[in-house]
Design an enzyme around this catalytic site. Structure first.
Site: not given
Ligand code: GLC
Length: 651
Positions: A280, A250, A182, A518, A393-394, A324, A282
Site C-alpha cells: 500500500r 512528518q 515523508h 481518528r 483507519h482514516d 492510496e 501511502d
C-alpha cells in the site's frame, strides 16, 4: 544512453553478479524488455541532473541485487501468480486492515488469529504500519524512523516472516504499507540533516527563511488544519524551515533528488523480498511538489509511481501496488496509469468516491448522487481493481464533485453541510454518532470520524436501550458492507467492524493521540466481547454472522471477480440503487434499499435479461423470485438488499 549501451550494461552487470544461469533467463528477458521504459521514466524526472547516468546505473545494480536475493519460494510464487492471470481480481480475495497491537498484541500473536480471520472469510491481511516510529509522534505508524526495523512494541522481522509463511501456507495474502511521501523527523536522514549535513538536507525540502514556504502555501491545501496547520515547520536544531505537509514531525521527502528515489526503491524492494503480496503506497498524490500548484497529483508523481511499477515488474513481479490516492474522483482514476502507461502504475486504488457516496446515500436516503458519479468510476482499466470499503483507519472525506450534487438537484454547500451534520454528530435527530475531523474554517472543509457501527446508529441505539433501533443499525451496517462486497474489487473490512465495535473514546487520555479523533474508530479489541460472536441473539453475533454470509456468497461465485463486468441499473426509485454483474451465461442483480421505509421496485429493472432468464434465486435466502412480464413489483423491507442470481435459458 542508446538502447544497445543500456542492454550491454544490464547484461554485463548481471554476469558480474552471477545472474546468467538458465533459470535467470526469464528475469534477464524481463529486464531487457522493460529497460528502455525504465530509462525513459527516469530521464523524464532527472535528465537535467549531472548524476543522472550514475544513479541510473546504481538503480540497475539495485534491481539485479533484489532479484538475486529473492527467495526461491517467492520466485515460484511470482510465477504462480503470473499463471493465474491477474490474481488480485479474484472474487476469493477479501481483506482485513488491522493494527497488530490493537487487534492481537504482537506479531507473534498473529498466526493464532488466522483461524478467526479465515472463519470470517478473510484471505488478505493488511497490517497497519509496522516499522519503527516514535511513540509520541507517530501518526499511527505513518511517521517512519526506520524502514527496515520493526517497531519493538510489535515484534521483529523474523516474526513478520513467520506470519507471512503461515498465511502463505493457507493460501492467504499479506499487505503492508510503504510510507513514501515523508519520514519521521527522527529518521536517520532527518537527524543528519538536523546536524547540518548538506547531503541529507537535500533529502528534504529545507529553507533558510519563510520566503519560499510563504509563496508555496498560497496554493497548497492544509491536510491537518487543526493539529498541524500550514505545510512547513521550523526546526530549531537545523535552524531552517522544512516542508511537513502532514504533521510537523512528518518531513516530506525531496524526490527531485534521485538518491531519494533510489533509497526508497531499496526499501520497497526490501518489502518485496519479505514476500509481501500487496504494497500500500501511502499518500502518493503528494510525492512531487512544485511552486504555484497544489503540490498534489502532479505528472511527476505519476512518473515516479510508473518507475516503481516497472522496476517491480522486473525484479519482483508478484508484488502488486495499491495507491492510496484519496483525491477527486477523476484524479483517482489517473493512478491506474494513462495512455501508454495504462496498467503500468497502481494495480489497485481505493474506491474512496464510492465509499463516500454510500455514506451520502445512507444519510440522505437518495442514491442518485451515487449513480451520477459512476461513469467516472467505471473508467477503471481492465486488469486493475479497487479496494472497496465502508470504513478504514482514516476519516471519511466527502471527495465527490459538486457538479453531480447539483445535477441531482441539491445545493452542494447545503448538501455537504447536511452530511457533515448528520454523520458528524451535529444533528440531534440523526442516529449517527461521529465527529468532524480536519475542520478548516478558511475553506469550510471537514471530514468525518467514527466507526461503521456508530455512524450506522448502533452507539445511540444502545445508549437508549432501543431494541428496534439496534436492529435497524445492524441492518444498515450489513447494507453498507453488502454494497461494497458485491462491487468489482477487493472488499477491505476494517477490524472491529466485523462485530460492531462502536466509537472508543479512550484516545482522549493519551497525549500521543488526543489531538487526532481518528483514534475513536481504531479500537483495542476485547476478545471477551468478541467471544459473543458465538452467542446467538447478541449484536456481535448478528453482525459477524451477517458479514460472514455476505463474504461466503462472494467467494462462491466467480461472477464477483473484477472483470469490469458491472453495469449500474436505472431503478426508477431514488432510495434503491443496483448493479448487474455478468459472466458467461450467468448474471447477478444486486439491489440495495437505502431507506428506512419499505420500498418497491418495478420489474422493468430486469428488462435487459427478461427473456433470457426464467427465475432468479436470492442468494441471501435461496428463495426463488419470478420476474413477471409487466410492471410487477419487487418489495423491499427497510434497508433490505437482494442478490439475485440467474442462469440464462438454453436456446
Ligand atoms: C495516509 C494515511 C493516514 C496518514 C497520512 C500521512 O493518508 O492513511 O493515516 O495520516 O497518510 O501519512
Amino acid at each position: 544512453m542508446k538502447n544497445k549501451a543500456l542492454f550491454s550494461i544490464i547484461r554485463e552487470t548481471c554476469k558480474k553478479k552471477g545472474i546468467n544461469g538458465k533459470s535467470d533467463q526469464a528475469f534477464i528477458d524481463r529486464f531487457i524488455g522493460n529497460a528502455s521504459l525504465l530509462y525513459y521514466l527516469f530521464s523524464q524526472l532527472y535528465s537535467k541532473r549531472e548524476d543522472f547516468n550514475a544513479v541510473f546505473t546504481e538503480m540497475i545494480a539495485l534491481i539485479i541485487d533484489t532479484y538475486k536475493e529473492r527467495d526461491l519460494v517467492f520466485l515460484n510464487r511470482d510465477e504462480e501468480k503470473q499463471n493465474k492471470g491477474t490474481w488480485f481480481l479474484s472474487h476469493e480475495l477479501v481483506g482485513m486492515s488491522l493494527y497488530v497491537d490493537r487487534f492481537a498484541g504482537t506479531l507473534n500473536d498473529m498466526p493464532a488469529k488466522i483461524e478467526y480471520l479465515q472463519d470470517l472469510g478473510v484471505s488478505l491481511v493488511h497490517l497497519m504500519p509496522l516499522f519503527e516510529s516514535p511513540e509520541e509522534a507517530s501518526d499511527g505508524g505513518y511517521a517512519v524512523s526506520n524502514y527496515k526495523v520493526i517497531d519493538k512494541r510489535l515484534g521483529t522481522i523474523d516474526d513478520l516472516k513467520i506470519f507471512q509463511q503461515s498465511l502463505q501456507e493457507k493460501g492467504m495474502y499479506l499487505m503492508i504499507d510503504m510510507v513514501l511521501n515523508h519520514t519521521s523527523n527522527q529518521h536517520e536522514w532527518a537527524q543528519k540533516a538536523r546536524q547540518g549535513n548538506a547531503y541529507y538536507q537535500d533529502f528534504y525540502y529545507t529553507y533558510d527563511d519563510r520566503t519560499i514556504p510563504d509563496q508555496m502555501e498560497t496554493s497548497m491545501q492544509e491536510v491537518f488544519p487543526e493539529s498541524s496547520p500550514g505545510s512547513f515547520s521550523y526546526d530549531d536544531e537545523m535552524n531552517k524551515w522544512v516542508m511537513s505537509v502532514f504533521h510537523n514531525y512528518q518531513w516530506d521527502l525531496n524526490f527531485t533528488n534521485p538518491q531519494v528515489l533510489k533509497a526508497m526503491l531499496s526499501n520497497i524492494f526490501f518489502y518485496a523480498n519479505l514476500g509481501i503480496d500487496i504494497l500500500r503506497i501511502d499518500a502518493p498524490a503528494f510525492i512531487w511538489k512544485q511552486m504555484g500548484t497544489s503540490c498534489q497529483n502532479l505528472p511527476e508523481a505519476h512518473t515516479i509511481l510508473q518507475f516503481i511499477k516497472v522496476a517491480l515488474e522486473i525484479a519482483a513481479p508478484g508484488m502488486a501496488i495499491l495507491g492510496e490516492a484519496i483525491v477527486a474522483p477523476k484524479q483517482i482514476m489517473d493512478y491506474f496509469g494513462k495512455g501508454y502507461f495504462t496498467n503500468h502504475e497502481c494495480d489497485i486504488a481505493y474506491n474512496a468516491t464510492q465509499m463516500a457516496l454510500q455514506w451520502d446515500a445512507l444519510a440522505t436516503t437518495d442514491t442518485r448522487n451515487m449513480i451520477a458519479n459512476q461513469h467516472v468510476i467505471l473508467q477503471k482499466p481492465l486488469g486493475t481493481t479497487w479496494v472497496n470499503y465502508t470504513r478504514c483507519h482514516d476519516d471519511i472525506g466527502l471527495g465527490f464533485e459538486d457538479y453531480y450534487i447539483e445535477q441531482v438537484g441539491y445545493n452542494p454547500y447545503l448538501h455537504r453541510e447536511y452530511l457533515k451534520n448528520y454523520l458528524g454528530g451535529r444533528l440531534v435527530t440523526s442516529p449517527s454518532s461521529g465527529d468532524l475531523f480536519g475542520v478548516n474554517p478558511k475553506t469550510n472543509d471537514a471530514r468525518i470520524s467514527g466507526t461503521l457501527a456508530s455512524l450506522c446508529g448502533l452507539e445511540k441505539a444502545m445508549q437508549k436501550h432501543d431494541e428496534q433501533a439496534i436492529q435497524t443499525s445492524i441492518e444498515k451496517i450489513l447494507l453498507m458492507q453488502a454494497n461494497s462486497i458485491f462491487l468489482g474489487g477487493i472488499p477491505m473490512i476494517f477490524y472491529g467492524d466485523e462485530f460492531g465495535y462502536t466509537n472508543d473514546y479512550s484516545y482522549l487520555k493519551d497525549p500521543g493521540k488526543s489531538y487526532d479523533n481518528r483514534w475513536m474508530h481504531r479500537p483495542i479489541i476485547d476478545w471477551k466481547k468478541n467471544a459473543k460472536i458465538k452467542q446467538k441473539d447478541t449484536i456481535e453475533h448478528k453482525v459477524f454472522n451477517g458479514l460472514q454470509t455476505l463474504l461466503s456468497i462472494r467467494k462462491r461465485y466467480e461472477i464477483f471477480s473484477d472483470y469490469n463486468n458491472l453495469e449500474w441499473l436505472e431503478s426508477h426509485n431514488r432510495a434503491i440503487v443496483g448493479f448487474k454483474r455478468t459472466l458467461n451465461d450467468t448474471c447477478v442483480f444486486c439491489l440495495f434499499n437505502y431507506s428506512p421505509e419499505p420500498q418497491t421496485l418495478t420489474h422493468y429493472v430486469f428488462n435487459s435479461v427478461r427473456n433470457k432468464v426464467k427465475k432468479f434465486t436470492n442468494l441471501m435466502d435461496n428463495a426463488s423470485i419470478k420476474i413477471g412480464n409487466d410492471q410487477e413489483h419487487l418489495l423491499f423491507k427497510p434497508y433490505q438488499y437482494f442478490v439475485l442470481f440467474a442462469e440464462f435459458k438454453n436456446h
